[in-house]
Design a protein around this motif. Structure first.
Motif, PDB file in Angstrom:
ATOM      1  N   GLN A 179       0.180  -0.160 -12.074  1.00  0.00           N
ATOM      2  CA  GLN A 179      -0.513  -1.423 -12.344  1.00  0.00           C
ATOM      3  C   GLN A 179       0.095  -2.574 -11.527  1.00  0.00           C
ATOM      4  O   GLN A 179      -0.627  -3.402 -10.942  1.00  0.00           O
ATOM      5  CB  GLN A 179      -0.467  -1.739 -13.827  1.00  0.00           C
ATOM      6  N   LEU A 180       1.446  -2.587 -11.508  1.00  0.00           N
ATOM      7  CA  LEU A 180       2.114  -3.631 -10.724  1.00  0.00           C
ATOM      8  C   LEU A 180       1.848  -3.463  -9.234  1.00  0.00           C
ATOM      9  O   LEU A 180       1.699  -4.445  -8.488  1.00  0.00           O
ATOM     10  CB  LEU A 180       3.618  -3.594 -11.004  1.00  0.00           C
ATOM     11  N   LEU A 213       0.821  -1.202   0.000  1.00  0.00           N
ATOM     12  CA  LEU A 213       0.000   0.000   0.000  1.00  0.00           C
ATOM     13  C   LEU A 213       0.862   1.262   0.000  1.00  0.00           C
ATOM     14  O   LEU A 213       0.576   2.221  -0.722  1.00  0.00           O
ATOM     15  CB  LEU A 213      -0.930  -0.019   1.216  1.00  0.00           C
ATOM     16  N   GLN A 214       1.920   1.298   0.828  1.00  0.00           N
ATOM     17  CA  GLN A 214       2.808   2.473   0.866  1.00  0.00           C
ATOM     18  C   GLN A 214       3.503   2.668  -0.468  1.00  0.00           C
ATOM     19  O   GLN A 214       3.669   3.799  -0.938  1.00  0.00           O
ATOM     20  CB  GLN A 214       3.840   2.308   1.989  1.00  0.00           C
ATOM     21  N   THR A 215       3.898   1.569  -1.080  1.00  0.00           N
ATOM     22  CA  THR A 215       4.540   1.670  -2.397  1.00  0.00           C
ATOM     23  C   THR A 215       3.581   2.228  -3.424  1.00  0.00           C
ATOM     24  O   THR A 215       3.934   3.092  -4.237  1.00  0.00           O
ATOM     25  CB  THR A 215       5.049   0.288  -2.842  1.00  0.00           C
ATOM     26  N   LEU A 216       2.330   1.752  -3.389  1.00  0.00           N
ATOM     27  CA  LEU A 216       1.336   2.239  -4.344  1.00  0.00           C
ATOM     28  C   LEU A 216       1.032   3.727  -4.117  1.00  0.00           C
ATOM     29  O   LEU A 216       0.856   4.486  -5.077  1.00  0.00           O
ATOM     30  CB  LEU A 216       0.054   1.410  -4.203  1.00  0.00           C
ATOM     31  N   LYS A 217       0.989   4.168  -2.836  1.00  0.00           N
ATOM     32  CA  LYS A 217       0.767   5.581  -2.551  1.00  0.00           C
ATOM     33  C   LYS A 217       1.888   6.450  -3.126  1.00  0.00           C
ATOM     34  O   LYS A 217       1.640   7.526  -3.686  1.00  0.00           O
ATOM     35  CB  LYS A 217       0.675   5.795  -1.036  1.00  0.00           C
ATOM     36  N   SER A 218       3.127   5.966  -2.950  1.00  0.00           N
ATOM     37  CA  SER A 218       4.272   6.707  -3.477  1.00  0.00           C
ATOM     38  C   SER A 218       4.209   6.801  -5.003  1.00  0.00           C
ATOM     39  O   SER A 218       4.476   7.862  -5.586  1.00  0.00           O
ATOM     40  CB  SER A 218       5.578   6.036  -3.037  1.00  0.00           C
ATOM     41  N   ILE A 219       3.817   5.670  -5.634  1.00  0.00           N
ATOM     42  CA  ILE A 219       3.700   5.672  -7.095  1.00  0.00           C
ATOM     43  C   ILE A 219       2.616   6.634  -7.544  1.00  0.00           C
ATOM     44  O   ILE A 219       2.798   7.409  -8.484  1.00  0.00           O
ATOM     45  CB  ILE A 219       3.423   4.244  -7.602  1.00  0.00           C
ATOM     46  N   ASN A 220       1.480   6.622  -6.846  1.00  0.00           N
ATOM     47  CA  ASN A 220       0.375   7.513  -7.210  1.00  0.00           C
ATOM     48  C   ASN A 220       0.749   8.987  -7.032  1.00  0.00           C
ATOM     49  O   ASN A 220       0.353   9.843  -7.823  1.00  0.00           O
ATOM     50  CB  ASN A 220      -0.858   7.186  -6.377  1.00  0.00           C
ATOM     51  N   MET A 221       1.519   9.287  -5.949  1.00  0.00           N
ATOM     52  CA  MET A 221       1.947  10.664  -5.713  1.00  0.00           C
ATOM     53  C   MET A 221       2.875  11.131  -6.835  1.00  0.00           C
ATOM     54  O   MET A 221       2.729  12.251  -7.363  1.00  0.00           O
ATOM     55  CB  MET A 221       2.660  10.776  -4.357  1.00  0.00           C
ATOM     56  N   ASN A 222       3.844  10.304  -7.208  1.00  0.00           N
ATOM     57  CA  ASN A 222       4.757  10.655  -8.300  1.00  0.00           C
ATOM     58  C   ASN A 222       4.010  10.765  -9.630  1.00  0.00           C
ATOM     59  O   ASN A 222       4.303  11.642 -10.454  1.00  0.00           O
ATOM     60  CB  ASN A 222       5.863   9.608  -8.421  1.00  0.00           C
ATOM     61  N   ALA A 268       8.118   9.884 -20.753  1.00  0.00           N
ATOM     62  CA  ALA A 268       8.722   8.575 -20.471  1.00  0.00           C
ATOM     63  C   ALA A 268       8.458   8.157 -19.023  1.00  0.00           C
ATOM     64  O   ALA A 268       8.158   6.992 -18.726  1.00  0.00           O
ATOM     65  CB  ALA A 268      10.218   8.631 -20.750  1.00  0.00           C
ATOM     66  N   LYS A 269       8.569   9.133 -18.113  1.00  0.00           N
ATOM     67  CA  LYS A 269       8.342   8.850 -16.701  1.00  0.00           C
ATOM     68  C   LYS A 269       6.886   8.472 -16.453  1.00  0.00           C
ATOM     69  O   LYS A 269       6.583   7.616 -15.612  1.00  0.00           O
ATOM     70  CB  LYS A 269       8.728  10.084 -15.877  1.00  0.00           C
ATOM     71  N   LEU A 270       5.970   9.118 -17.207  1.00  0.00           N
ATOM     72  CA  LEU A 270       4.553   8.807 -17.056  1.00  0.00           C
ATOM     73  C   LEU A 270       4.273   7.349 -17.416  1.00  0.00           C
ATOM     74  O   LEU A 270       3.538   6.642 -16.698  1.00  0.00           O
ATOM     75  CB  LEU A 270       3.719   9.737 -17.936  1.00  0.00           C
ATOM     76  N   GLN A 271       4.886   6.883 -18.508  1.00  0.00           N
ATOM     77  CA  GLN A 271       4.689   5.490 -18.915  1.00  0.00           C
ATOM     78  C   GLN A 271       5.212   4.543 -17.859  1.00  0.00           C
ATOM     79  O   GLN A 271       4.562   3.544 -17.519  1.00  0.00           O
ATOM     80  CB  GLN A 271       5.396   5.247 -20.257  1.00  0.00           C
ATOM     81  N   ALA A 272       6.379   4.876 -17.312  1.00  0.00           N
ATOM     82  CA  ALA A 272       6.970   4.003 -16.291  1.00  0.00           C
ATOM     83  C   ALA A 272       6.108   3.964 -15.027  1.00  0.00           C
ATOM     84  O   ALA A 272       5.881   2.901 -14.438  1.00  0.00           O
ATOM     85  CB  ALA A 272       8.383   4.490 -15.960  1.00  0.00           C
ATOM     86  N   LEU A 273       5.621   5.130 -14.602  1.00  0.00           N
ATOM     87  CA  LEU A 273       4.813   5.188 -13.391  1.00  0.00           C
ATOM     88  C   LEU A 273       3.473   4.495 -13.583  1.00  0.00           C
ATOM     89  O   LEU A 273       2.930   3.878 -12.638  1.00  0.00           O
ATOM     90  CB  LEU A 273       4.603   6.647 -12.977  1.00  0.00           C
ATOM     91  N   GLN A 274       2.894   4.588 -14.771  1.00  0.00           N
ATOM     92  CA  GLN A 274       1.632   3.875 -15.029  1.00  0.00           C
ATOM     93  C   GLN A 274       1.842   2.378 -14.926  1.00  0.00           C
ATOM     94  O   GLN A 274       0.989   1.644 -14.390  1.00  0.00           O
ATOM     95  CB  GLN A 274       1.087   4.249 -16.396  1.00  0.00           C
ATOM     96  N   THR A 275       2.977   1.908 -15.442  1.00  0.00           N
ATOM     97  CA  THR A 275       3.301   0.476 -15.322  1.00  0.00           C
ATOM     98  C   THR A 275       3.494   0.098 -13.864  1.00  0.00           C
ATOM     99  O   THR A 275       2.995  -0.936 -13.387  1.00  0.00           O
ATOM    100  CB  THR A 275       4.565   0.160 -16.133  1.00  0.00           C
TER     101      THR A 275
END
Length: 442
Positions: free
Chosen positions: A421-422, A14-23, A411-418
């Motif tokens: 999802q993960l 969950l913390q990892t997903l929050k960090s990804i969503n914030m970025n 490029a960063k947007l594509q990486a963060l979207q991936t």
């Protein structure tokens, strides 16, 4: 150990997903706004610098408008001064023609008066948005009986730059010297005589002196209400009443101040004039008067700084008490720089000779004015070009600080979207972990 109360794997996911969503939200903001630093919370120091530079850009855009207005104003005056120079050259040709005895001087005089009127029309119309750089007249009474004073500069200031330093911001101006190619005749002041210290004669504070004497304009600040030694509206009259030592016979040169159109030398100080300006202009008029009366060779009148030197070239002893007189008053109406044109009269031989001498000085006045305006116009044009380039440079600098790198952001947007999802999938797996405990109770 497995627990149905604490799912450590789910918390980590969950913390990892929050960090990804914030970025991901930050990158999406960069893409939508085009800025990597949109507010102070993104990067306080960079945001502060960019805002200061942005304010400077706005300031320089306003300066560019000011310079454009200045260019137009000076351009109108420059074109007018060049036209006036051409007309003065035509007048000179007429005056040269009048030197011959077998010409119709009256017709030549009529042509000169018509050209003089045209010069007056041009100088009066040479304004842009109400500002005429070819007129250096005072706009208010410089000195009144109540002691009101007006301080003038004789220049037009055009805002040209904003200079930022560690202590703040200061405005810089381009000062354009006002010429005076108007033709109106001055009127002597009537408010009252200035203090005797306004002039000296051969080192003595007196109005009269011998023909071989030096008269120095020093101005004065002792009269109530005055703020400077020479002020616009101060009139200086030099009266040449030169008799022989016995004060008998016809004077060598007369300048009765009581009658209009006489030979007196009158100059009324303009906005920005100095004592040297007054002396120089008085000498021009005095020499013209003497030549007009046929006494041009009898006296030599020159100026050096604020000093006027009158030298007797005749062998006749003169009356010291009547050799020269300066009177000074405040509250006069200034004459134009080409006012002497109104005095040109080629219908007589002496008048034609005096006009030939005077026209050279008038042409030089016009040429000097046009040259000064040309230099100012070039400087304004150069500054306008610099301000335009400086504005572009500042804008580029601001962009380098706060603008987003769109290629990197995409490029960063594509990486963060991936990663998002993960992250969602990892959290789903972690949430399924407690379900395995149920198998232990079967």
């Amino acid at each position: 150990m497995s627990s149905i109360l604490t799912n450590n794997s789910a918390m980590v996911a969950l913390q990892t997903l929050k960090s990804i969503n914030m970025n991901l939200g930050k990158v999406q903001s960069e893409i939508s706004t085009g800025k990597t630093v949109e507010s102070a919370k993104d990067n306080a120091s960079v945001w502060a610098i960019s805002k200061v530079m942005s304010s400077d850009v706005k300031g320089f855009e306003a300066i560019s408008d000011s310079l454009s207005l200045g260019q137009a104003t000076v351009g109108v005056a420059l074109n007018a001064s060049e036209s006036i120079t051409d007309l003065l050259t035509e007048i000179k040709a007429k005056i040269v023609n009048s030197q011959e005895e077998n010409v119709d001087r009256n017709k030549i005089q009529a042509d000169i008066e018509a050209l003089t009127s045209q010069i007056g029309s041009i100088s009066a119309a040479a304004q842009f948005n109400g500002l005429n750089v070819l007129s250096n007249q005072e706009t208010t009474t410089a000195y009144t009986a109540a002691g009101t004073a007006a301080d003038g500069s004789g220049t037009v200031s055009i805002l040209s730059s904003l200079d930022r330093s560690a202590t703040g911001v200061a405005a810089s101006n381009i000062d354009v010297s006002k010429g005076d190619l108007t033709t109106q005749t001055g009127v002597a002041g009537t408010i009252g005589a200035l203090n005797a210290a306004a002039f000296t004669v051969a080192g003595t504070a007196t109005a009269n002196g011998a023909a071989n004497a030096t008269y120095t304009i020093v101005g004065e600040t002792t009269t109530a209400g005055r703020t400077q030694a020479v002020m616009a509206g101060d009139s200086y009259e030099f009266n040449m009443e030169i008799f022989d030592a016995a004060l008998t016979g016809t004077p060598f040169a007369t300048a009765q101040a009581a009658s209009a159109g006489d030979g007196r030398a009158l100059y009324v100080a303009k906005d920005g004039d100095t004592a040297a300006d007054i002396a120089s202009n008085l000498v021009d008029v005095m020499n013209f008067r003497l030549a007009e009366q046929g006494f041009g060779d009898d006296f030599t009148i020159t100026s050096s700084g604020a000093a006027i030197t009158v030298t007797n070239n005749t062998a006749t002893a003169l009356a010291a008490a009547a050799a020269g007189n300066i009177t000074t008053n405040a509250g006069g109406t200034t004459s134009g720089g080409l006012a002497l044109l109104n005095e040109v009269d080629v219908t007589t031989e002496n008048g034609a000779a005096a006009a030939l001498s005077a026209i050279e000085g008038l042409i030089q006045t016009s040429i000097d004015t046009a040259a000064d305006l040309g230099s100012s116009a070039l400087r304004i044009e150069t500054q306008a070009d610099f301000v335009s380039k400086l504005t572009d440079s500042l804008t580029s600098g601001i962009g380098a600080l706060v603008d987003a790198d769109m290629e990197a952001a995409s490029a960063k947007l594509q990486a963060l979207q991936t990663q998002q999802q993960l992250g969602v999938q990892a959290l789903s797996i972690a949430n399924q972990a407690p379900q395995t405990i149920l198998s232990l109770f079967r």
